[in-house]
Structure formats: structure tokens, C-alpha cells
Write a protein that holds these residues in place. Structure first.
Motif, PDB file in Angstrom:
ATOM      1  N   ALA A  24       0.827  -1.207   0.000  1.00 51.94           N
ATOM      2  CA  ALA A  24       0.000   0.000   0.000  1.00 51.94           C
ATOM      3  C   ALA A  24       0.863   1.261   0.000  1.00 51.94           C
ATOM      4  N   GLU A 119      -6.220   6.969   1.631  1.00 46.94           N
ATOM      5  CA  GLU A 119      -6.122   5.553   1.269  1.00 46.94           C
ATOM      6  C   GLU A 119      -4.882   4.921   1.901  1.00 46.94           C
ATOM      7  N   ARG A 123      -4.712   1.857   4.679  1.00 47.65           N
ATOM      8  CA  ARG A 123      -4.215   0.550   4.241  1.00 47.65           C
ATOM      9  C   ARG A 123      -2.789   0.229   4.695  1.00 47.65           C
TER      10      ARG A 123
END
Length: 233
Positions: A24, A119, A123
Motif C-alpha cells: 500500500a 487511502e 491501508r
């Protein structure tokens, strides 16, 4: 397909992030852009939407606020290798900027869009830990600053500021105007000039144009707390 490690040169300035290797985070690195700014550029101003998280690569950036009385006060000084924590907190709150940031020198920063930041934060455990550690550091510095402002006399705060600045100069000089010092300490130029004149009469400093020489540190009022420079608040 496994994500390959990507290590852009600027990441060397951020060792904690450079050690991350989860997919990620590595995918997030590929979405960053490098922003180059000449001296005197406005990075952001009050009312601007906070659309990116900025990682300063090199150069110097000053973040400051204006009060209703027109007085200016610095809240952060950033150098290469420092995250703009003010931007981080603004981004997390989903608010527009309430301060101004100006480049003091030519500067470069890695720009992470807000959506990509959210994001990555959701993650990547390693990136999440980094963000939380930066927020904790900001809180510690803010508490020290509040302690200094609440319990130290302005003369003592000024003395601590002069000594910290002079310690970075080979000639033990503070190369700033009285107005610039006033902005750093959140007071007026007149008050700073009066206190400096008193220090000069006592032989602590010598006042020159845009420069203050610290002559006798032993005679400069000593701060009662371990004063911390305003860094990356």
C-alpha cells in the motif's frame, strides 16, 4: 503481481518512511509529485483548501498566522526532511488553511493528494504509525510552547530565543530585524526594541543593523524551562 520497491531520492530525507515496504505504501509513492518553488513563493494562504500533504525535501518554509490586531506570529519553521504537520492536521480535520506558508529559500516538496493520503493511512500500518508519531510530536512541542508563553516573562523568552539563534552562527550573531523577532515571539516590534536596548545597556548584546551580537551569555536572563525552538508545529 507483486509491487516492486520504489525508493525515490527524496525519501532518504525521511528514514522512517524509507524503511516501509508494504504494498500500500509503495503504491502511494508512485502517486506523489515533486513541487519546486522559488524563494518567496506562497505555499498556501488562509482560506485555501488543503488538497495535499507536503513532505519538504529541501529548502526552508515559514508558516505564520495573523491576529485580528494585525500582529503576525510564526507557528512553524520547516527544513528539508520535515513533514508539514500543520498541513497534516488541517487535512485530517477536512478544513481550509488558517495560516500562510512562504518559502524562505528555493524549496522542493513531495506532494501527496488528499485522497491518496486517506487511502494510504487506511491501508498501510507503517504509514499510519508514522502519521500518529508526527501528531504526538506536535502535541509535545505545542505543550512546551504553551508552557513557555504562559509562565515565562517576555524578556526571558527573548533571551532564550537570542541564545538559540546565536548558537547556530559562527559569530554568535542573530541576523534578524526587531520586527522579525517580534513575529517569532508573538509581540510588538516596540516591545522587542525596548527589551533589546535594555540588554545592550547591561552589556549582554550589541545592536547592529539587522544583526544582534550576543556578547555575554552569562548576563542574559536564563529561561526557567528547557525552551524549544518553534519547529514543525
Amino acid at each position: 503481481m507483486e509491487t516492486q520497491a520504489v525508493q525515490p531520492e527524496w525519501l532518504q530525507q525521511y528514514p522512517q518512511l524509507a524503511s516501509l515496504d508494504d504494498p500500500a505504501w509503495l503504491a502511494t509513492l508512485n502517486k506523489m509529485e515533486i513541487l519546486s518553488l522559488p524563494p518567496g513563493s506562497v505555499v498556501f494562504r488562509p482560506g485555501d483548501p488543503c488538497a495535499n500533504l507536503l513532505f519538504l525535501i529541501d529548502g526552508h518554509v515559514r508558516v505564520f498566522m495573523h491576529g485580528e490586531n494585525g500582529r503576525e506570529m510564526a507557528i512553524s519553521h520547516l527544513s528539508g526532511g520535515e513533514l508539514c504537520v500543520f498541513t497534516l492536521t488541517t487535512l485530517l480535520q477536512g478544513r481550509n488553511y488558517s495560516a500562510t506558508a512562504l518559502t524562505e529559500t528555493r524549496a522542493r516538496a513531495a506532494r501527496l493528494p488528499a485522497a491518496e493520503f486517506r487511502e494510504a493511512f487506511a491501508r498501510s500500518r507503517g504509514f499510519q504509525d508514522y502519521v500518529l508519531s508526527e501528531l504526538a510530536r506536535r502535541q509535545q512541542h505545542t505543550l512546551l510552547l504553551l508552557q513557555e508563553v504562559a509562565f515565562e516573562r517576555l524578556e526571558t523568552r527573548l533571551a532564550g530565543f537570542l541564545m538559540r539563534q546565536a548558537s547556530r552562527d559562527q559569530q554568535a550573531a542573530v541576523r534578524m530585524t526587531h520586527q522579525q523577532i517580534a513575529c517569532e515571539l508573538g509581540t510588538t516590534r516596540e516591545m522587542i526594541s525596548r527589551l533589546l536596548k535594555d540588554m545592550e545597556q547591561r552589556g549582554c548584546v550589541r545592536l547592529r543593523r539587522k544583526r544582534i551580537d550576543v556578547l555575554d551569555a552569562q548576563r542574559v536572563p536564563q529561561p526557567g524551562f528547557a525552551a524549544t525552538p518553534i519547529r514543525n508545529l
